[in-house]
Design a protein around this motif. Sequence first.
Motif, PDB file in Angstrom:
ATOM      1  N   LEU A  36       0.824  -1.203   0.000  1.00 43.80           N
ATOM      2  CA  LEU A  36       0.000   0.000   0.000  1.00 43.80           C
ATOM      3  C   LEU A  36       0.865   1.263   0.000  1.00 43.80           C
ATOM      4  N   ALA A  37       2.109   1.161   0.444  1.00 41.61           N
ATOM      5  CA  ALA A  37       3.005   2.314   0.479  1.00 41.61           C
ATOM      6  C   ALA A  37       3.411   2.770  -0.914  1.00 41.61           C
ATOM      7  N   LYS A  38       3.126   1.963  -1.925  1.00 34.57           N
ATOM      8  CA  LYS A  38       3.472   2.350  -3.300  1.00 34.57           C
ATOM      9  C   LYS A  38       2.522   3.398  -3.855  1.00 34.57           C
ATOM     10  N   GLY A  39       1.444   3.689  -3.147  1.00 30.09           N
ATOM     11  CA  GLY A  39       0.594   4.799  -3.542  1.00 30.09           C
ATOM     12  C   GLY A  39      -0.764   4.394  -4.076  1.00 30.09           C
ATOM     13  N   PRO A  40      -1.519   5.391  -4.580  1.00 30.39           N
ATOM     14  CA  PRO A  40      -2.900   5.160  -5.015  1.00 30.39           C
ATOM     15  C   PRO A  40      -3.044   4.140  -6.139  1.00 30.39           C
ATOM     16  N   SER A  41      -2.009   3.973  -6.983  1.00 31.29           N
ATOM     17  CA  SER A  41      -2.131   3.031  -8.100  1.00 31.29           C
ATOM     18  C   SER A  41      -2.319   1.600  -7.615  1.00 31.29           C
ATOM     19  N   VAL A  42      -1.906   1.320  -6.385  1.00 30.92           N
ATOM     20  CA  VAL A  42      -2.126  -0.019  -5.815  1.00 30.92           C
ATOM     21  C   VAL A  42      -3.628  -0.289  -5.686  1.00 30.92           C
ATOM     22  N   VAL A  43      -4.374   0.725  -5.292  1.00 29.69           N
ATOM     23  CA  VAL A  43      -5.825   0.572  -5.156  1.00 29.69           C
ATOM     24  C   VAL A  43      -6.464   0.331  -6.520  1.00 29.69           C
ATOM     25  N   LEU A  44      -6.013   1.079  -7.534  1.00 20.91           N
ATOM     26  CA  LEU A  44      -6.552   0.882  -8.876  1.00 20.91           C
ATOM     27  C   LEU A  44      -6.302  -0.538  -9.359  1.00 20.91           C
ATOM     28  N   HIS A  45      -5.098  -1.047  -9.137  1.00 21.88           N
ATOM     29  CA  HIS A  45      -4.807  -2.422  -9.531  1.00 21.88           C
ATOM     30  C   HIS A  45      -5.670  -3.418  -8.759  1.00 21.88           C
ATOM     31  N   ALA A  46      -5.828  -3.177  -7.460  1.00 15.27           N
ATOM     32  CA  ALA A  46      -6.606  -4.109  -6.639  1.00 15.27           C
ATOM     33  C   ALA A  46      -8.057  -4.163  -7.102  1.00 15.27           C
TER      34      ALA A  46
ATOM     35  N   ALA B 176      -9.164  -3.480 -10.192  1.00 15.50           N
ATOM     36  CA  ALA B 176      -9.179  -4.186 -11.480  1.00 15.50           C
ATOM     37  C   ALA B 176      -9.037  -5.689 -11.280  1.00 15.50           C
ATOM     38  N   ASP B 177      -8.150  -6.084 -10.392  1.00 14.17           N
ATOM     39  CA  ASP B 177      -7.933  -7.510 -10.125  1.00 14.17           C
ATOM     40  C   ASP B 177      -9.177  -8.143  -9.515  1.00 14.17           C
ATOM     41  N   LEU B 178      -9.833  -7.431  -8.598  1.00 16.06           N
ATOM     42  CA  LEU B 178     -11.054  -7.940  -7.977  1.00 16.06           C
ATOM     43  C   LEU B 178     -12.157  -8.137  -9.010  1.00 16.06           C
TER      44      LEU B 178
ATOM     45  N   THR C 283     -10.418  -4.553 -22.347  1.00 11.90           N
ATOM     46  CA  THR C 283      -9.126  -5.040 -22.846  1.00 11.90           C
ATOM     47  C   THR C 283      -8.147  -3.905 -23.100  1.00 11.90           C
ATOM     48  N   ARG C 284      -8.585  -2.877 -23.814  1.00 13.46           N
ATOM     49  CA  ARG C 284      -7.676  -1.772 -24.150  1.00 13.46           C
ATOM     50  C   ARG C 284      -7.241  -0.970 -22.918  1.00 13.46           C
ATOM     51  N   PRO C 285      -8.157  -0.634 -21.984  1.00 11.65           N
ATOM     52  CA  PRO C 285      -7.695   0.072 -20.784  1.00 11.65           C
ATOM     53  C   PRO C 285      -6.640  -0.692 -19.998  1.00 11.65           C
ATOM     54  N   LEU C 286      -6.831  -1.997 -19.826  1.00 11.75           N
ATOM     55  CA  LEU C 286      -5.844  -2.775 -19.075  1.00 11.75           C
ATOM     56  C   LEU C 286      -4.535  -2.894 -19.843  1.00 11.75           C
ATOM     57  N   ALA C 287      -4.638  -2.998 -21.170  1.00 11.21           N
ATOM     58  CA  ALA C 287      -3.414  -3.040 -21.973  1.00 11.21           C
ATOM     59  C   ALA C 287      -2.641  -1.733 -21.830  1.00 11.21           C
ATOM     60  N   SER C 288      -3.370  -0.616 -21.793  1.00 14.74           N
ATOM     61  CA  SER C 288      -2.715   0.682 -21.619  1.00 14.74           C
ATOM     62  C   SER C 288      -2.055   0.790 -20.253  1.00 14.74           C
ATOM     63  N   LEU C 289      -2.751   0.338 -19.213  1.00  7.47           N
ATOM     64  CA  LEU C 289      -2.189   0.423 -17.868  1.00  7.47           C
ATOM     65  C   LEU C 289      -0.976  -0.486 -17.693  1.00  7.47           C
ATOM     66  N   SER C 290      -0.921  -1.579 -18.431  1.00  6.74           N
ATOM     67  CA  SER C 290       0.161  -2.547 -18.258  1.00  6.74           C
ATOM     68  C   SER C 290       1.367  -2.274 -19.150  1.00  6.74           C
ATOM     69  N   THR C 291       1.215  -1.447 -20.186  1.00  7.58           N
ATOM     70  CA  THR C 291       2.314  -1.244 -21.132  1.00  7.58           C
ATOM     71  C   THR C 291       2.751   0.208 -21.267  1.00  7.58           C
ATOM     72  N   THR C 292       1.838   1.161 -21.086  1.00  4.88           N
ATOM     73  CA  THR C 292       2.164   2.569 -21.296  1.00  4.88           C
ATOM     74  C   THR C 292       2.619   3.214 -19.992  1.00  4.88           C
ATOM     75  N   PRO C 293       3.815   3.800 -19.969  1.00  2.00           N
ATOM     76  CA  PRO C 293       4.269   4.477 -18.733  1.00  2.00           C
ATOM     77  C   PRO C 293       3.321   5.606 -18.354  1.00  2.00           C
ATOM     78  N   ASN C 294       3.025   5.701 -17.063  1.00  2.00           N
ATOM     79  CA  ASN C 294       2.094   6.706 -16.579  1.00  2.00           C
ATOM     80  C   ASN C 294       2.609   7.237 -15.245  1.00  2.00           C
ATOM     81  N   PRO C 295       2.724   8.559 -15.119  1.00  2.00           N
ATOM     82  CA  PRO C 295       3.259   9.111 -13.860  1.00  2.00           C
ATOM     83  C   PRO C 295       2.395   8.803 -12.643  1.00  2.00           C
ATOM     84  N   LEU C 296       1.111   8.457 -12.865  1.00  2.00           N
ATOM     85  CA  LEU C 296       0.229   8.158 -11.754  1.00  2.00           C
ATOM     86  C   LEU C 296       0.285   6.686 -11.330  1.00  2.00           C
ATOM     87  N   VAL C 297       0.964   5.859 -12.130  1.00  2.00           N
ATOM     88  CA  VAL C 297       1.040   4.427 -11.845  1.00  2.00           C
ATOM     89  C   VAL C 297       2.480   4.061 -11.529  1.00  2.00           C
ATOM     90  N   ASP C 298       2.696   3.514 -10.360  1.00  2.00           N
ATOM     91  CA  ASP C 298       4.029   3.094  -9.951  1.00  2.00           C
ATOM     92  C   ASP C 298       4.557   2.019 -10.911  1.00  2.00           C
TER      93      ASP C 298
END
Length: 367
Positions: free
Chosen positions: A176-186, A188-190, A245-260
């Motif tokens: 959780l110390a990695k920041g808000p992007s952990v919540v977004l991943h959690a 999506a995973d849920l 599919t496309r949103p998750l592909a973007s989150l997993s491949t495109t660098p984003n300053p909001l995502v650790d």
Amino acid sequence: MSMIRDLRSAVLPRRGATLDDTRTATLRAGDAVVDCAVYREGRRVTDRCGAGEAVAQLRDAGRQSQGDFVWIGLHEPTEEEFAGIAARFGLHPLAVEDAVHAHQRPKLERYDDVLFAVFKTIRYVEHDRLTPTSDVVSTGEVMVFLGPDFVITVRHGSQGSLRPLRRRLESDAELLAKGPSVVLHAVADLVVDGYLSVTDELQTDVDEVEFSVFSQRNGRGSDAGRIYQLKREVLEFKRACAPLTRPLASLSTTPNPLVDPEVQAYFRDVADHLARVNEQVLAFDELLNSILQANLAQVTVVQNEDMRKITAWAAILAVPTMVTGVYGMNFDNMPELHWHYGYPAVLAGILLVCFLIYRGFRKNKWL
């Protein structure tokens, strides 16, 4: 659109809002807030508090460090309830409108330094037996606003509660110390794990329908209504997972300053699970098409068999009809009319011809 104009006039810089503005936001959003907390170095440092209080505590000068954030969870907020929070965090009016009114396609959008993600949640509806009117899946929505030091989750529908998810994340301070992007991943995973569970249940329904169709020896039972209803539910499932599919592909491949960067690797695993779900749903759809066609073919075969039987019996009955019709014309000079054995001879002839025709139809499997 009036809400958008109101929000545009009400939006305040996130770090420039006064404490009075913050308290107003808290009052206006209080009814919809499920939980609100501040996290420092991955640990919850407040009990449930108002949104304004949480933001004020987080952004005290000199105390905020990278990875600290506030997490606000809401359930079906109204425009008035959400307007204060939207103004406090500078959320885009279009994203706010989507979050309030729901019924959105899964998507990922960026507004300045805020990410807005929409996820469709799916829940399998238990039923004793699939009928032409059975509800098989039920949908809801989870929206996530992700900023540098905040995450806001908005849930619509009775399923997809995020309380267990929050508790699970709070038990892992290092993650959780990695920041808000952990919540977004959690989140999506849920959601995607929920898809996997529903596909397992749908597999049972599809197998049941398939067995029912191909186990009918006489083809009298028509399952077209059940198949069509199940196909409609699969289509609703497909509309929920395919656009993601496309949103998750973007989150997993495109660098984003909001995502650790370390969290980004976890999105690849979620995207892989989603690919499996999409393949399974597509297979369900194609299989149900084949089952429906097979069911209709069975019905057509049964109808053809019925028509052959009707035609065969009509041909057999045509013989006595024709003979009795001829003798019923009451002419004086007719063959064997005055013969003592004429009547039984005609009956015997009729029965013999009918038997020969019946035997021919039986031999050709028309009867």
